[in-house]
Design an enzyme around this catalytic site. Sequence first.
Site, PDB file in Angstrom:
ATOM      1  N   SER A  41     -10.990  -0.793   7.502  1.00  0.00           N
ATOM      2  CA  SER A  41      -9.594  -0.612   7.114  1.00  0.00           C
ATOM      3  C   SER A  41      -8.726  -0.428   8.354  1.00  0.00           C
ATOM      4  O   SER A  41      -9.225  -0.129   9.439  1.00  0.00           O
ATOM      5  CB  SER A  41      -9.496   0.640   6.239  1.00  0.00           C
ATOM      6  OG  SER A  41      -8.149   0.956   5.966  1.00  0.00           O
ATOM      7  N   SER A  42      -7.424  -0.601   8.173  1.00  0.00           N
ATOM      8  CA  SER A  42      -6.475  -0.281   9.246  1.00  0.00           C
ATOM      9  C   SER A  42      -5.660   0.963   8.914  1.00  0.00           C
ATOM     10  O   SER A  42      -4.790   1.359   9.700  1.00  0.00           O
ATOM     11  CB  SER A  42      -5.503  -1.452   9.455  1.00  0.00           C
ATOM     12  OG  SER A  42      -6.206  -2.620   9.756  1.00  0.00           O
TER      13      SER A  42
ATOM     14  N   ASP B 280     -11.122  -7.206   2.927  1.00  0.00           N
ATOM     15  CA  ASP B 280     -11.106  -6.505   4.222  1.00  0.00           C
ATOM     16  C   ASP B 280     -12.437  -6.647   4.970  1.00  0.00           C
ATOM     17  O   ASP B 280     -12.541  -6.280   6.134  1.00  0.00           O
ATOM     18  CB  ASP B 280     -10.761  -5.022   4.034  1.00  0.00           C
ATOM     19  CG  ASP B 280      -9.241  -4.784   3.979  1.00  0.00           C
ATOM     20  OD1 ASP B 280      -8.485  -5.690   4.364  1.00  0.00           O
ATOM     21  OD2 ASP B 280      -8.821  -3.696   3.554  1.00  0.00           O
TER      22      ASP B 280
ATOM     23  N   GLY C  89       0.970  -1.500   5.455  1.00  0.00           N
ATOM     24  CA  GLY C  89       1.310  -2.635   6.311  1.00  0.00           C
ATOM     25  C   GLY C  89       0.130  -3.452   6.787  1.00  0.00           C
ATOM     26  O   GLY C  89       0.254  -4.201   7.752  1.00  0.00           O
ATOM     27  N   GLY C  90      -1.029  -3.305   6.141  1.00  0.00           N
ATOM     28  CA  GLY C  90      -2.195  -4.114   6.525  1.00  0.00           C
ATOM     29  C   GLY C  90      -2.511  -3.942   7.989  1.00  0.00           C
ATOM     30  O   GLY C  90      -2.508  -2.829   8.523  1.00  0.00           O
TER      31      GLY C  90
ATOM     32  N   THR D 248      -4.488   2.579  -1.252  1.00  0.00           N
ATOM     33  CA  THR D 248      -4.249   1.147  -1.408  1.00  0.00           C
ATOM     34  C   THR D 248      -5.023   0.504  -2.537  1.00  0.00           C
ATOM     35  O   THR D 248      -6.035   1.033  -2.992  1.00  0.00           O
ATOM     36  CB  THR D 248      -4.610   0.427  -0.076  1.00  0.00           C
ATOM     37  OG1 THR D 248      -4.148  -0.913  -0.124  1.00  0.00           O
ATOM     38  CG2 THR D 248      -6.096   0.437   0.193  1.00  0.00           C
TER      39      THR D 248
ATOM     40  N   THR E  40       0.904  -1.144   0.000  1.00  0.00           N
ATOM     41  CA  THR E  40       0.000   0.000   0.000  1.00  0.00           C
ATOM     42  C   THR E  40       0.939   1.189   0.000  1.00  0.00           C
ATOM     43  O   THR E  40       2.149   1.002  -0.035  1.00  0.00           O
ATOM     44  CB  THR E  40      -0.908  -0.086   1.257  1.00  0.00           C
ATOM     45  OG1 THR E  40      -1.862  -1.107   1.039  1.00  0.00           O
ATOM     46  CG2 THR E  40      -1.600   1.178   1.634  1.00  0.00           C
TER      47      THR E  40
HETATM   48  O1  DON Z   1      -7.332  -0.943   4.359  1.00  0.00           O
HETATM   49  C1  DON Z   1      -6.561  -1.750   4.873  1.00  0.00           C
HETATM   50  O2  DON Z   1      -6.397  -1.856   6.061  1.00  0.00           O
HETATM   51  C2  DON Z   1      -5.738  -2.636   3.958  1.00  0.00           C
HETATM   52  N1  DON Z   1      -6.447  -2.865   2.756  1.00  0.00           N
HETATM   53  C3  DON Z   1      -4.404  -1.982   3.741  1.00  0.00           C
HETATM   54  C4  DON Z   1      -3.480  -2.874   2.977  1.00  0.00           C
HETATM   55  C5  DON Z   1      -2.060  -2.677   3.301  1.00  0.00           C
HETATM   56  O3  DON Z   1      -1.642  -1.799   4.001  1.00  0.00           O
HETATM   57  C6  DON Z   1      -1.132  -3.654   2.723  1.00  0.00           C
HETATM   58  N2  DON Z   1       0.221  -3.353   3.132  1.00  0.00           N
HETATM   59  N3  DON Z   1       1.104  -4.034   3.419  1.00  0.00           N
END
Ligand code: DON
Length: 554
Positions: free
Chosen positions: A437-438, A408, A457-458, A384, A366
């Site tokens: 989302s995070s 998500d 970073g998910g 993202t 992202t």
């Molecule tokens: O919105 C979110 O939380 C996720 N889709 C974000 C994805 C993300 O940061 C991937 N990164 N490593």
Amino acid sequence: MIRTVRHFPLVLAFLLVLPAGLARAGQDPAIAASHPLAAEAGREALAKGGNAFDAAVAVAAALAVVEPYSSGLGGGGFFLLHRASDGFEVMVDGRETAPGRASVSLYLDSKGEPVPGATLNGPKAAAIPGTPAALVYLSRKYGKLPLAVSLDPAIGLAREGFRVDSRLAETARHHEGKLRAYYETARAFLRGGLPPRAGELWRQPELAATLEALAKVGHDGFYGGEVAAKLVESVQKAGGVWEAKDLEGYRVKERRPVKIAHRGALITTAPLPSSGGLTLAQALNILDALPGSCPVDAEGDHLVVEALRRAYEDRARFLGDADFVAIPGARLSSREYGHERARSIDRDRATPSRGPGETPKAGAQTTHFSIIDADGNRVAATLTLNTFFGSGFVAGDTGVLLNNEMDDFTLRPGVANVYGLEGSAANAIGPGKRPLSSMSPAFVEDQRGVLVLGTPGGSRIISMVLLAILEYRQGTDPEQVVARPRYHHQYLPDRLEVEPEGFAPEWTATMRGKGHEVRVAPRKWGNMQAVFQDKHTGKRVALNDPRGAVYTRY
Ligand code: DON
């Protein structure tokens, strides 16, 4: 042969300081972005008389071209804004929405079991994009430049091409299978059957045409007319459920940011549908009740981990799109609740989580950028496609790679997503709903100054932002704040993940002694991009996470 190896973050900071050399000391703008060409696009917008909001449009659009694996017109994101003239703050929510015909059954087999990968691959995994709408909205409502001017650098990069950097080449090589899975994707991302190679000039004429339609027509250049027709047709042909009315109906939303007062600092960050604000608020409020809860030694880190465990537990239990479900946000973010949650923390023992949880199945990417302009306007934006190259589906000849944000959502309680995150009915799939989302773009204000920050970073985004805030509040040099070693706990799986460098064996032994299952991750994570404005000198600096360095080899 490697002829030039440039450490872009350093170059970037340098480039950004130069053109503003004539400005009054301390008034230089600063942009921290994960790709130097995107930061350059933002600088161009500022040089043309634009403000931070125009620069954000330029940076985001350029990232769509030069980092096609991490964000783009087929995705979504959050823009946290601060307007210097009156202190107004808002989050422009360009999060994707579930299409009208979306339902959990799209992702289940005949026995009602989740089909592996169904929420991640192909057009069924894609939610209705929000980024194009957000760019138009930002430009029109908060910018000073015409949209076409702010989009111009991105259009140039797509049409004339740019030199492929190491990260694009490596990411494309690593995900080559995904880039071959759909004909249009292969056509967009492979040349002579090969993924982009470092140093090669990379042109994306179809993406350029879509950006031009957006520049010329505005919102309806993407959500109506020919582009929308192509998006819907290609998605339906490949088994997806998008309809023209899903695109026609897409709107960005303005949201009031979450504000957290913590030990003399004010933190402004993302409200729902990001879980970031409420989860950070709870973690900080828990720490507030615990003297010595600073990430400076294993004793303090244990308390930070226990705060994260509890905050992520509540994320899973309660959070979802507040436009559709009632969320006890005020209570979750209250000081009283944090203090109450802190009472169950044992300084000597880890509290076991409810179950083992599922191991995250994938890494992902992202992007985040931070800007402060000469007037003091600020933007923190995290954008993202969800995982690398999103759904892997390019829609027709639009050059637009679609997201896989449907992952998500929570398919059902107990079923974890790609980040190992579980959830409740609050985050169930529903037409028009935004998946939880995070992403946590944030501002931190204290007696030292202002820090604008965020990271990809998910699920780890929230723990990264928390650690950065706590580190900054220790008085640490801002350069070190974005570089500091990271650990992460998200309640389930019940495991403390740590980066492979930066933690002494004694630290790990103490954490294990307290009952934490410590797992050393194979590689570091995140790519924090921050801007610090010193209150006393007025100086602004762009801070680039060393983990995200981009090298060109050509
Ligand atoms: O919105 C979110 O939380 C996720 N889709 C974000 C994805 C993300 O940061 C991937 N990164 N490593």
